[in-house]
Design a protein around this motif. Structure first.
Motif, mmCIF file in Angstrom:
data_model
loop_
_atom_site.group_PDB
_atom_site.id
_atom_site.type_symbol
_atom_site.label_atom_id
_atom_site.label_comp_id
_atom_site.label_asym_id
_atom_site.label_seq_id
_atom_site.Cartn_x
_atom_site.Cartn_y
_atom_site.Cartn_z
ATOM 1 N N ASN A 75 0.813 -1.218 0.000
ATOM 2 C CA ASN A 75 0.000 0.000 0.000
ATOM 3 C C ASN A 75 0.843 1.264 0.000
ATOM 4 N N ASP A 76 2.045 1.210 0.540
ATOM 5 C CA ASP A 76 2.893 2.401 0.566
ATOM 6 C C ASP A 76 3.836 2.462 -0.629
ATOM 7 N N GLY A 77 3.690 1.540 -1.575
ATOM 8 C CA GLY A 77 4.478 1.584 -2.790
ATOM 9 C C GLY A 77 5.762 0.797 -2.756
ATOM 10 N N THR A 78 6.093 0.193 -1.622
ATOM 11 C CA THR A 78 7.331 -0.582 -1.554
ATOM 12 C C THR A 78 7.095 -1.961 -2.155
ATOM 13 N N LEU A 79 8.150 -2.588 -2.603
ATOM 14 C CA LEU A 79 8.024 -3.919 -3.181
ATOM 15 C C LEU A 79 8.004 -4.964 -2.071
ATOM 16 N N TRP A 80 6.929 -5.727 -1.995
ATOM 17 C CA TRP A 80 6.780 -6.780 -0.994
ATOM 18 C C TRP A 80 5.913 -7.883 -1.563
ATOM 19 N N THR A 81 5.918 -9.009 -0.917
ATOM 20 C CA THR A 81 5.024 -10.106 -1.295
ATOM 21 C C THR A 81 4.087 -10.377 -0.123
ATOM 22 N N TYR A 86 1.292 -10.488 5.912
ATOM 23 C CA TYR A 86 2.748 -10.510 5.895
ATOM 24 C C TYR A 86 3.272 -11.938 5.762
ATOM 25 N N VAL A 87 4.406 -12.087 5.124
ATOM 26 C CA VAL A 87 5.030 -13.396 4.919
ATOM 27 C C VAL A 87 5.244 -14.096 6.252
ATOM 28 N N GLN A 88 5.659 -13.345 7.273
ATOM 29 C CA GLN A 88 5.915 -13.938 8.581
ATOM 30 C C GLN A 88 4.643 -14.556 9.179
ATOM 31 N N PHE A 91 3.983 -17.880 7.538
ATOM 32 C CA PHE A 91 4.918 -18.868 8.075
ATOM 33 C C PHE A 91 4.444 -19.360 9.435
ATOM 34 N N ALA A 92 4.064 -18.417 10.321
ATOM 35 C CA ALA A 92 3.616 -18.793 11.662
ATOM 36 C C ALA A 92 2.373 -19.677 11.600
ATOM 37 N N MET A 93 1.421 -19.340 10.727
ATOM 38 C CA MET A 93 0.195 -20.148 10.617
ATOM 39 C C MET A 93 0.517 -21.560 10.111
ATOM 40 N N ASP A 94 1.423 -21.665 9.144
ATOM 41 C CA ASP A 94 1.819 -22.981 8.634
ATOM 42 C C ASP A 94 2.511 -23.812 9.711
#
Length: 104
Positions: A75-81, A86-88, A91-94
């Motif tokens: 949303n702030d224009g930065t590159l993320w996946t 959030y990726v973290q 990971f925690a849910m998995d």
């Protein structure tokens, strides 16, 4: 000295739009020169601009056709996946799913 009110109003109605037009062109020209005007000059900005130019310039070794290009933006224009979480968090849910049967 007398002032002709009609001439002053007419002159201001002509000059004001012209001034606005001149200033809007100068702002647009400045934006065209710098694709990331709000970024601080540095290695990151240079690397991003160089990368985009290399993959979008036909004939370049690293050219990528438009239909093959992918970009993910936060949303702030930065590159993320991180869409929609959030990726973290993924990971925690998995990890919880994987460890839950072993630790009832």
């Amino acid at each position: 000295m007398s002032f002709d009110r009609k001439k002053i109003i007419l002159t201001s109605l002509i000059i004001t739009p012209l001034l606005l037009l001149v200033f809007s062109f100068s702002k647009n020209d400045a934006k065209k020169l710098d694709p990331l005007p709000s970024w601080t000059e540095g290695a990151a900005k240079t690397a991003i601009i160089d990368f985009v130019q290399s993959v979008s310039e036909e004939g370049s070794e690293s050219y990528v056709p438009p239909e093959k290009r992918i970009a993910t933006f936060d949303n702030d224009g930065t590159l993320w996946t991180e869409h929609p979480m959030y990726v973290q968090l993924f990971f925690a849910m998995d990890r919880v799913k994987a460890l839950a049967p072993k630790h009832p």
